[in-house]
Design a protein around this motif. Structure first.
Motif, PDB file in Angstrom:
ATOM      1  N   GLN A   1      51.078  68.702 133.581  1.00 37.43           N
ATOM      2  CA  GLN A   1      49.805  68.793 132.861  1.00 37.43           C
ATOM      3  C   GLN A   1      48.684  69.310 133.758  1.00 37.43           C
ATOM      4  OE1 GLN A   1      49.133  64.915 131.207  1.00 37.43           O
ATOM      5  NE2 GLN A   1      50.484  65.287 129.455  1.00 37.43           N
ATOM      6  N   ASN A   2      48.903  69.330 135.064  1.00 34.01           N
ATOM      7  CA  ASN A   2      47.901  69.833 136.011  1.00 34.01           C
ATOM      8  C   ASN A   2      48.270  71.208 136.560  1.00 34.01           C
ATOM      9  OD1 ASN A   2      48.146  66.542 136.779  1.00 34.01           O
ATOM     10  ND2 ASN A   2      46.120  67.323 136.246  1.00 34.01           N
ATOM     11  N   ALA A   3      49.252  71.872 135.957  1.00 34.76           N
ATOM     12  CA  ALA A   3      49.718  73.157 136.467  1.00 34.76           C
ATOM     13  C   ALA A   3      48.565  74.146 136.589  1.00 34.76           C
ATOM     14  CB  ALA A   3      50.803  73.714 135.554  1.00 34.76           C
ATOM     15  N   THR A   4      48.520  74.825 137.730  1.00 30.33           N
ATOM     16  CA  THR A   4      47.459  75.791 138.004  1.00 30.33           C
ATOM     17  C   THR A   4      47.915  76.733 139.106  1.00 30.33           C
ATOM     18  OG1 THR A   4      45.084  76.004 138.480  1.00 30.33           O
ATOM     19  CG2 THR A   4      46.298  74.349 139.737  1.00 30.33           C
ATOM     20  N   SER A   5      47.053  77.673 139.494  1.00 26.17           N
ATOM     21  CA  SER A   5      47.407  78.612 140.558  1.00 26.17           C
ATOM     22  C   SER A   5      47.389  77.921 141.921  1.00 26.17           C
ATOM     23  CB  SER A   5      46.422  79.778 140.578  1.00 26.17           C
ATOM     24  OG  SER A   5      45.144  79.353 141.048  1.00 26.17           O
ATOM     25  N   TYR A   6      47.974  78.583 142.892  1.00 30.04           N
ATOM     26  CA  TYR A   6      48.000  78.053 144.260  1.00 30.04           C
ATOM     27  C   TYR A   6      46.582  77.803 144.758  1.00 30.04           C
ATOM     28  CZ  TYR A   6      48.588  78.002 149.333  1.00 30.04           C
ATOM     29  OH  TYR A   6      48.532  77.666 150.667  1.00 30.04           O
ATOM     30  N   PHE A   7      45.685  78.757 144.546  1.00 33.22           N
ATOM     31  CA  PHE A   7      44.341  78.679 145.107  1.00 33.22           C
ATOM     32  C   PHE A   7      43.524  77.565 144.459  1.00 33.22           C
ATOM     33  CE2 PHE A   7      45.878  83.081 145.225  1.00 33.22           C
ATOM     34  CZ  PHE A   7      45.968  83.236 146.597  1.00 33.22           C
ATOM     35  N   ARG A   8      43.676  77.371 143.151  1.00 34.77           N
ATOM     36  CA  ARG A   8      42.972  76.280 142.475  1.00 34.77           C
ATOM     37  C   ARG A   8      43.558  74.924 142.868  1.00 34.77           C
ATOM     38  NH1 ARG A   8      41.792  78.544 136.296  1.00 34.77           N
ATOM     39  NH2 ARG A   8      40.238  80.109 136.931  1.00 34.77           N
TER      40      ARG A   8
ATOM     41  N   TRP B   1      53.510  73.514 144.048  1.00 33.49           N
ATOM     42  CA  TRP B   1      52.810  74.181 145.141  1.00 33.49           C
ATOM     43  C   TRP B   1      52.716  73.267 146.358  1.00 33.49           C
ATOM     44  CZ3 TRP B   1      52.921  78.985 144.526  1.00 33.49           C
ATOM     45  CH2 TRP B   1      52.508  79.655 143.375  1.00 33.49           C
ATOM     46  N   VAL B   2      52.972  73.852 147.537  1.00 31.43           N
ATOM     47  CA  VAL B   2      52.702  73.208 148.812  1.00 31.43           C
ATOM     48  C   VAL B   2      52.010  74.233 149.706  1.00 31.43           C
ATOM     49  CG1 VAL B   2      54.569  71.521 148.702  1.00 31.43           C
ATOM     50  CG2 VAL B   2      55.031  73.801 149.636  1.00 31.43           C
ATOM     51  N   ALA B   3      51.532  73.812 150.844  1.00 31.42           N
ATOM     52  CA  ALA B   3      50.771  74.702 151.713  1.00 31.42           C
ATOM     53  C   ALA B   3      51.680  75.721 152.396  1.00 31.42           C
ATOM     54  CB  ALA B   3      50.015  73.897 152.761  1.00 31.42           C
ATOM     55  N   LYS B   4      51.043  76.640 153.122  1.00 33.54           N
ATOM     56  CA  LYS B   4      51.731  77.652 153.915  1.00 33.54           C
ATOM     57  C   LYS B   4      52.094  78.879 153.102  1.00 33.54           C
ATOM     58  CE  LYS B   4      55.551  78.334 157.177  1.00 33.54           C
ATOM     59  NZ  LYS B   4      56.816  77.785 157.711  1.00 33.54           N
TER      60      LYS B   4
ATOM     61  N   ASP C   1      52.425  85.376 152.609  1.00 33.17           N
ATOM     62  CA  ASP C   1      51.697  86.634 152.647  1.00 33.17           C
ATOM     63  C   ASP C   1      50.719  86.654 151.472  1.00 33.17           C
ATOM     64  OD1 ASP C   1      53.149  87.546 150.305  1.00 33.17           O
ATOM     65  OD2 ASP C   1      54.823  87.949 151.662  1.00 33.17           O
ATOM     66  N   ILE C   2      50.039  87.768 151.284  1.00 32.79           N
ATOM     67  CA  ILE C   2      49.010  87.845 150.251  1.00 32.79           C
ATOM     68  C   ILE C   2      49.592  87.659 148.860  1.00 32.79           C
ATOM     69  CG2 ILE C   2      47.291  89.366 149.183  1.00 32.79           C
ATOM     70  CD1 ILE C   2      46.832  90.603 151.910  1.00 32.79           C
ATOM     71  N   GLY C   3      50.798  88.172 148.621  1.00 32.37           N
ATOM     72  CA  GLY C   3      51.336  88.184 147.272  1.00 32.37           C
ATOM     73  C   GLY C   3      52.188  86.992 146.885  1.00 32.37           C
ATOM     74  N   SER C   4      52.581  86.146 147.848  1.00 31.60           N
ATOM     75  CA  SER C   4      53.455  85.022 147.513  1.00 31.60           C
ATOM     76  C   SER C   4      53.010  83.760 148.242  1.00 31.60           C
ATOM     77  CB  SER C   4      54.915  85.348 147.868  1.00 31.60           C
ATOM     78  OG  SER C   4      55.047  85.567 149.264  1.00 31.60           O
ATOM     79  N   CYS C   5      53.244  82.616 147.598  1.00 31.55           N
ATOM     80  CA  CYS C   5      52.838  81.324 148.153  1.00 31.55           C
ATOM     81  C   CYS C   5      54.019  80.363 148.078  1.00 31.55           C
ATOM     82  CB  CYS C   5      51.647  80.773 147.387  1.00 31.55           C
ATOM     83  SG  CYS C   5      50.154  81.782 147.526  1.00 31.55           S
ATOM     84  N   SER C   6      53.947  79.281 148.834  1.00 31.17           N
ATOM     85  CA  SER C   6      55.086  78.387 149.015  1.00 31.17           C
ATOM     86  C   SER C   6      55.178  77.322 147.926  1.00 31.17           C
ATOM     87  CB  SER C   6      55.019  77.706 150.382  1.00 31.17           C
ATOM     88  OG  SER C   6      55.126  78.649 151.415  1.00 31.17           O
TER      89      SER C   6
ATOM     90  N   ASP D   1      54.855  83.998 143.079  1.00 32.18           N
ATOM     91  CA  ASP D   1      53.548  84.586 142.819  1.00 32.18           C
ATOM     92  C   ASP D   1      52.462  83.506 142.874  1.00 32.18           C
ATOM     93  OD1 ASP D   1      51.319  85.883 141.874  1.00 32.18           O
ATOM     94  OD2 ASP D   1      52.128  86.264 139.872  1.00 32.18           O
ATOM     95  N   CYS D   2      51.426  83.748 143.699  1.00 30.16           N
ATOM     96  CA  CYS D   2      50.383  82.744 143.924  1.00 30.16           C
ATOM     97  C   CYS D   2      49.598  82.390 142.662  1.00 30.16           C
ATOM     98  CB  CYS D   2      49.405  83.225 144.995  1.00 30.16           C
ATOM     99  SG  CYS D   2      50.149  83.479 146.625  1.00 30.16           S
ATOM    100  N   TRP D   3      49.609  83.258 141.655  1.00 28.45           N
ATOM    101  CA  TRP D   3      48.824  83.002 140.443  1.00 28.45           C
ATOM    102  C   TRP D   3      49.625  82.298 139.356  1.00 28.45           C
ATOM    103  CZ3 TRP D   3      43.847  83.295 141.049  1.00 28.45           C
ATOM    104  CH2 TRP D   3      43.342  84.138 142.047  1.00 28.45           C
TER     105      TRP D   3
END
Length: 336
Positions: free
Chosen positions: A164-171, A206-209, A212-217, A228-230
């Motif tokens: 229910q809290n799903a969001t992008s990496y940055f948010r 999502w976790v940290a680290k 690169d610009i286009g992908s997140c952990s 994809d980070c978004w």
């Protein structure tokens, strides 16, 4: 209503280590960890094994300074240290096989009362003096662990935010920061992977680290991966107790009449408050900032010699956590 599943890092048997860790300190490139939880008071042999399983050994205070540090970290309660005469009455040895040369016995000890006292414990309430006790008594203990083997597992707490809290990496990252935490950081001890099977299963979080610009952990039951980070995903936040504490000079020798500055820095999430103390009293004239504090002794006098304690404190899950460091200042009068 926001769905939030809270999880302390080591579950089941692993949570014992977290709750039992009462206090920790750093001195001479090692961590001193004091364990005295309800399920973690142990006989001497079990304490020795527990420290070994944590990557270290039952502490061996072979000189006054290390012994004072052990007394400070065990804060007034009996604790096992790594010495005994179980292999020869009166011939005390450390667990590494070296003879006990420097000692800090209480006035009437060792006395081998009842012909059954072979193991050494320390009582910080009596200035770190030693007693010989029956090895089968159950008390707390102090482990001495190389910094390179320090486990992150005992110092952090995770909060898992569900679908229910799903969001992008940055948010997700910003959400954690706004709650005085951070996106959980994968460590060498694979603690996130240990949490996964019983808590988050095959779902990606999502976790940290970011790689690169286009992908997140992310982490899931299949381990660590990237995407994809978004992409909207649930996430894991983490708070971290004070750690990697560094004192600029742990054992300085200062000339009478000179000036001297000692610094202390510590990391943690949220950033810990750092202060210096001597004999439990706040040291005056401190220069403090986020995660650091320093003090200056001007025109050093003989009475300035002694043990200074740097204490870093923050709150994890609403409970205070701390870590300590030490500067044992010696003062000398150098003649021309």
């Amino acid at each position: 209503m926001m769905l939030m599943v809270r999880a302390v890092l080591f579950c089941c048997t692993f949570c014992v280590a977290y709750t039992a860790l009462q206090n920790k300190a750093t001195f001479r490139d090692t961590l001193l960890k004091y364990y005295n939880g309800q399920q973690d008071t142990n006989i001497f042999a079990a304490a020795m094994l527990s420290c070994y399983q944590k990557g270290g050994w039952l502490v061996m205070p072979k000189d006054r300074k290390l012994n004072d540090a052990v007394a400070e970290v065990s804060h007034g309660v009996f604790a096992w240290i790594g010495g005994s005469d179980m292999f020869g009455e009166g011939n005390y040895e450390w667990i590494d096989g070296e003879d006990v040369e420097w000692s800090n016995w209480e006035r009437t000890n060792p006395d081998n009362h009842g012909n059954n006292e072979d193991c050494i414990n320390t009582n910080a309430g009596s200035k770190g003096l030693w007693n010989d006790w029956p090895c089968e008594f159950k008390v707390g203990y102090v482990c001495q662990i190389p910094n390179t083997k320090a486990s992150h597992s005992e110092i952090s707490e995770l909060t898992v935010y569900g679908r229910q809290n799903a969001t992008s990496y940055f948010r997700a990252k910003r959400f954690c920061q706004n709650r005085r935490s951070r996106l959980a950081l994968p460590q060498n001890d694979d603690r996130l992977e240990k949490l996964v099977p019983g808590t988050i299963g095959s779902t990606e979080y999502w976790v940290a680290k970011s790689d690169d610009i286009g992908s997140c952990s992310t982490v899931s039951g299949y381990g660590i991966s990237t995407t994809d980070c978004w992409k909207p995903l649930p996430f894991i936040c983490e708070q971290v107790a004070p750690n990697t504490l560094l004192v600029s000079d742990e054992e300085p020798t200062i000339e009478i009449g000179s000036d001297f500055k000692v610094e202390c820095t510590a990391s943690g999430v949220p950033i810990p408050e750092v202060k210096w103390y001597r004999d439990g009293v706040y040291v005056p004239h401190q220069e403090r900032g986020p995660g650091q504090s320093s003090f200056v002794l001007k025109n050093v006098a003989a009475e300035d010699a002694g043990m200074y304690v740097c204490r870093a404190v923050n709150k994890i899950g609403g409970e205070p956590r701390n870590m300590q460091g030490y500067s044992f200042i010696e003062v000398t009068n150098i003649l021309e």
